[in-house]
Design a protein around this motif. Structure first.
Motif, short mmCIF file in Angstrom:
data_model
loop_
_atom_site.label_atom_id
_atom_site.label_comp_id
_atom_site.label_asym_id
_atom_site.label_seq_id
_atom_site.Cartn_x
_atom_site.Cartn_y
_atom_site.Cartn_z
N PHE A 1 0.82 -1.21 0.00
CA PHE A 1 0.00 0.00 0.00
C PHE A 1 0.86 1.27 0.00
O PHE A 1 0.56 2.23 -0.70
N PHE A 2 1.94 1.24 0.80
CA PHE A 2 2.70 2.47 0.99
C PHE A 2 3.79 2.70 -0.07
O PHE A 2 4.23 3.84 -0.26
N ALA A 3 4.23 1.64 -0.76
CA ALA A 3 5.32 1.81 -1.72
C ALA A 3 5.01 2.86 -2.80
O ALA A 3 5.86 3.71 -3.10
N PRO A 4 3.80 2.84 -3.39
CA PRO A 4 3.52 3.87 -4.41
C PRO A 4 3.54 5.30 -3.83
O PRO A 4 3.87 6.24 -4.55
N LEU A 5 3.19 5.43 -2.55
CA LEU A 5 3.23 6.77 -1.94
C LEU A 5 4.67 7.25 -1.82
O LEU A 5 4.98 8.43 -2.01
N ILE A 6 5.56 6.30 -1.53
CA ILE A 6 6.99 6.63 -1.45
C ILE A 6 7.49 7.05 -2.83
O ILE A 6 8.20 8.04 -2.97
N ARG A 7 7.08 6.29 -3.85
CA ARG A 7 7.44 6.66 -5.24
C ARG A 7 6.98 8.09 -5.54
O ARG A 7 7.71 8.88 -6.15
N GLY A 8 5.77 8.39 -5.10
CA GLY A 8 5.23 9.74 -5.30
C GLY A 8 6.12 10.78 -4.65
O GLY A 8 6.43 11.83 -5.25
N TYR A 9 6.56 10.48 -3.43
CA TYR A 9 7.43 11.42 -2.72
C TYR A 9 8.76 11.59 -3.45
O TYR A 9 9.28 12.71 -3.59
N MET A 10 9.32 10.46 -3.92
CA MET A 10 10.62 10.54 -4.61
C MET A 10 10.52 11.41 -5.85
O MET A 10 11.40 12.23 -6.13
N GLN A 11 9.42 11.25 -6.59
CA GLN A 11 9.24 12.05 -7.81
C GLN A 11 9.08 13.52 -7.49
O GLN A 11 9.68 14.37 -8.15
N ARG A 12 8.27 13.81 -6.49
CA ARG A 12 8.01 15.22 -6.16
C ARG A 12 9.26 15.93 -5.63
O ARG A 12 9.52 17.08 -5.96
N SER A 13 10.00 15.23 -4.78
CA SER A 13 11.09 15.90 -4.06
C SER A 13 12.41 15.81 -4.81
O SER A 13 13.32 16.61 -4.56
N GLY A 14 12.52 14.85 -5.70
CA GLY A 14 13.81 14.64 -6.36
C GLY A 14 14.88 14.15 -5.41
O GLY A 14 16.08 14.34 -5.65
N ALA A 15 14.46 13.52 -4.33
CA ALA A 15 15.41 13.03 -3.33
C ALA A 15 16.30 11.94 -3.93
O ALA A 15 15.84 11.15 -4.75
N PRO A 16 17.58 11.90 -3.54
CA PRO A 16 18.47 10.84 -4.05
C PRO A 16 17.92 9.45 -3.69
O PRO A 16 17.34 9.28 -2.61
N ASP A 17 18.12 8.49 -4.57
CA ASP A 17 17.55 7.15 -4.41
C ASP A 17 18.01 6.45 -3.13
O ASP A 17 17.34 5.55 -2.65
N ASP A 18 19.18 6.84 -2.62
CA ASP A 18 19.70 6.11 -1.45
C ASP A 18 19.27 6.74 -0.11
O ASP A 18 19.75 6.34 0.94
N THR A 19 18.36 7.70 -0.16
CA THR A 19 17.91 8.34 1.08
C THR A 19 17.35 7.29 2.05
O THR A 19 17.66 7.29 3.25
N GLY A 20 16.51 6.41 1.49
CA GLY A 20 15.89 5.38 2.34
C GLY A 20 16.93 4.48 2.98
O GLY A 20 16.79 4.09 4.15
#
Lengths: 351, 386
Positions: free
Chosen positions: B142-161
């Motif tokens: 359920f939450f993975a797509p929301l994380i994807r949404g956040y990554m796209q919006r923020s442009g955060a580096p992939d290794d933040t998590g």
């Protein structure tokens, strides 16, 4: 302590099986009715609390969708108890006592018809020692009724008289489910369902929802000229183990009643959450209500017993009766758990 | 109008995947007993009990508080059972606090727990009902797509998590009751762990734990008693809920969370949370929720939360340490997790956190969320009354 009043109440008609509407759809019209009648604009209601159990709909987080019936936008201050709505009222009342809100919406809902109620309630028992015995809710109530018969505290006729009286009283309640005039002698010729309980001693399976709006003194007077004041609100609990207590008495009701001051003045009537006929006799004794006290003028749980709603409905039916001019002071009672394990007592008073 | 209330006793069980040595009764009793010992009180000192846990299907017992109540000394006393989805541990503590703040009770015991090993949470979350969406992949799906949404919006580096997970897993090594401890953990171990729900890797996910947390909350008079640790004063509490089926909802940055924290700070007289809050224990079941909640909690501007993780601000020695205990990523007895956050915040301002203590912590935030991010509960505790 802040004075808090019931300013409006609405409930669905209680029915054997609601198949056309889900919980959200059942709630929406009654929430609208309660809010409209409260005189408080919905966005000004400071707190919302609901009571329900996942095990009726057979799904985790069943209450989450119910919030959609409230129209929770902008987001609301909200909480939920996995208890009868009467305890949701308690949490909301506490919130008002803290000064965090001046008004609150309380609601509860339950579709018992979604499963086999008595068997579902088996899962409410201690999973290590009681649930494996598979004693369903009716069988446990039968043990309690038997204990009272053996102790000479009531007779099967006393029980049938409770059932007949409640269902006759329910004739004037348009929301009740099982109503009518029943002959006690004839009832006593019926076969046992689970000895010593006959069908008439047991509550119907009911679906329903109820909504109540409460407000603290200033807000209550602003909203309505007919507040029904919650003079006291107390709840207590007994041991879960049926073998660990005297089933013919209800010590927690007695304690809650004493704390709520039920013995201090006379009441015009009482609405008791006593799903089985003999339980009315137990709770009457625990609250010191004499034979002349009118009990369950709405018909009570023997006329309609939507699980998780029936307790809150006792308070709501009491308020409705006071609004209708049929008395000014009442005791409302709610119960939870096997054989009256947990009990809430409330004294209500009109102006 | 509200009376002062403070946390005067804290108890956590040892957390593990399967606490087969105890029943549910034994589990909650262990936490409650430890809280009472910490508070130097006995069962008879307690006026009321508030029990919280997540869905009853997680253990397969309907309204289990009814059978647990006796073990918590509830007979003859008031008992309440709270359930607000994953935020329940926090909400339960808030309800317990309100029983004291209202002046109704002097000392309230509150316990939140989950014994996931007695049932199967994935199953309990994936029941198919007619005409409703089913969650076949549990919470992670359920939450993975929301994380994807956040990554796209923020442009955060992939290794933040991965960085969040590494920090929390290292913190967990300093917490004696934490469930999942990986002494050899490093960046590569997390980066190379299997992808479960893209972009969430195995080691970026919370474990399934058995455990309980208990608090004793007392009024001013009860807090005055001399104890081994001072009281944690409750400065403010807040709960907030938003609807599920609503087109205007932003599940990546939920309005309920933004409003909840804004109102919380207002109640506590906090105008600059990043500066005024010393540390926070927040509900991060999947690594990426740390940066998301940093923004939702107004600790960072929208789109900038990942920088806090990246720059080490949320590390134990950062300017706003987050999840010093190892967090939900290291220990997740679901129903208890919110209360553990609230308890760990209180432990910090009481100076009780041992190896994961933040020096000079005076104000701390406890945070929990639940459902599909519709439910939020939060509190601020301080070493002095507000």
């Amino acid at each position: 302590m802040r004075d808090v009043a019931i300013v409006s109440y609405a409930q669905t008609q209680f029915v054997r099986s609601e198949r056309d509407q889900n919980e959200v759809e059942m709630l929406m019209p009654v929430i609208k009715e309660a809010v409209d009648n409260s005189g408080i604009p919905k966005q000004e209601i400071g707190f919302t609390c609901s009571g329900s159990t996942d095990y009726l709909s057979g799904q985790s987080f069943a209450f989450v969708m119910a919030v959609d019936a409230v129209g929770a936008w902008p987001p609301i201050n909200e909480s939920h108890v996995e208890m009868d709505g009467a305890w949701a009222l308690y949490e909301a009342w506490i919130k008002i006592q803290c000064g965090e809100a001046d008004s609150a919406m309380v609601f509860s809902f339950g579709r018992s018809s979604m499963g086999e109620t008595a068997e579902t309630l088996t899962l409410q028992l201690d999973p290590y020692t009681l649930a494996p015995l598979n004693a369903d809710a009716i069988s446990l109530a039968a043990l309690q009724a038997r204990a009272g018969l053996d102790a000479g505290k009531w007779t099967e006729r006393d029980m049938a008289e409770v059932a007949a009286r409640c269902r006759a009283q329910a004739k004037s309640n348009p929301d009740a489910q099982v109503t009518g005039d029943f002959d006690v002698d004839k009832l006593l010729t019926d076969p046992y369902l689970v000895s010593p309980l006959r069908k008439h001693d047991c509550p119907p399976v009911s679906d329903g929802a109820a909504v109540m709006i409460i407000a603290a003194e200033g807000a209550a007077h602003k909203a309505t000229n007919k507040p029904v004041w919650i003079r006291s609100l107390e709840h207590r609990l007994d041991s879960h183990q049926p073998g660990g207590r005297d089933l013919t008495t209800s010590p927690s009701t007695k304690l809650a009643g004493k704390a709520a001051g039920v013995h201090k003045t006379a009441v015009d009537f009482a609405e008791l959450h006593t799903p089985f006929s003999h339980q009315e006799i137990i709770v009457r004794e625990a609250l010191g209500l004499g034979k002349d006290t009118l009990v369950n003028p709405s018909g009570g749980p023997l006329a309609a017993n939507p699980l998780m709603v029936a307790g809150l409905a006792r308070l709501g039916e009491s308020a409705r009766r006071i609004w209708g001019g049929h008395g000014s002071r009442a005791i409302a009672h709610a119960t939870s758990g096997p054989c009256l394990q947990q009990n809430l007592v409330c004294v209500l008073e009109g102006e | 109008m509200a009376e002062h209330a403070a946390v005067i006793g804290i108890g956590q069980t040892d957390f593990d995947a399967k606490r087969v040595d105890v029943s549910q009764v034994g589990l909650i009793r262990e936490a409650a007993q430890r809280a009472l010992e910490d508070a130097q009180l006995s069962w008879s000192d307690i006026d009321a009990v508030v029990i919280g846990k997540a869905p009853d299907l997680f253990e397969g017992v309907m309204m289990p508080e009814l059978f647990l109540a006796e073990a918590l000394g509830c007979v003859g006393k008031p008992m309440l059972r709270v359930h607000t989805a994953g935020s329940v541990g926090g909400s339960t503590a808030i309800v317990a606090a309100s029983l004291v703040q209202s002046g109704i009770h002097k000392r309230v015991l509150t316990v939140a727990y989950e014994k996931q090993s007695e049932s199967n949470a994935m199953w309990a979350l994936s029941i198919k009902l007619p005409f409703s969406q089913t969650l076949v992949a549990g919470a992670g799906g359920f939450f993975a797509p929301l994380i994807r949404g956040y990554m796209q919006r923020s442009g955060a580096p992939d290794d933040t998590g991965i960085r969040v997970a590494l920090k929390d897993r290292l913190n967990a090594l300093k917490n004696p009751v934490a469930h999942l401890k990986l002494p050899d953990v490093d960046f590569d171990m997390i980066a190379n762990s299997p992808m479960l729900w893209d972009p969430v890797r195995y080691l970026e996910t919370c474990p399934s734990s058995d455990g309980a947390c208990a608090l004793v909350i007392g009024n001013k008079e009860s807090a005055a008693q001399e104890r081994s640790a001072p009281p944690a004063w409750i400065h403010a509490t807040q709960m907030k809920t938003e609807p599920t089926m609503f087109a205007k909802r932003d599940q990546v940055m939920p309005q309920a969370g933004l409003d909840c924290s804004a109102e919380l700070y207002k109640k506590a007289g906090i105008t600059d949370p990043r500066k005024e809050i010393d540390c926070a224990e927040i509900y991060v079941p999947f690594s990426w929720f740390e940066p998301m909640w940093m923004e939702n909690l107004h600790f960072a501007p929208i789109g900038e939360g990942w920088r806090m993780t990246y720059e080490g601000a949320t590390a134990l020695d950062g300017d706003l340490p987050v999840n010093m205990s190892g967090g939900v990523l290291s220990t997740n007895a679901i129903g208890a997790s919110g209360m553990v956050r609230f308890a760990e915040a209180a432990m910090q301002v009481r100076g009780q956190a041992g190896e994961h203590q933040v020096d000079g912590a005076r104000k701390a935030v406890g945070h929990a969320y639940g459902g599909g991010s519709q439910y939020f509960s939060m509190w601020i505790v301080g070493d002095q009354p507000l």
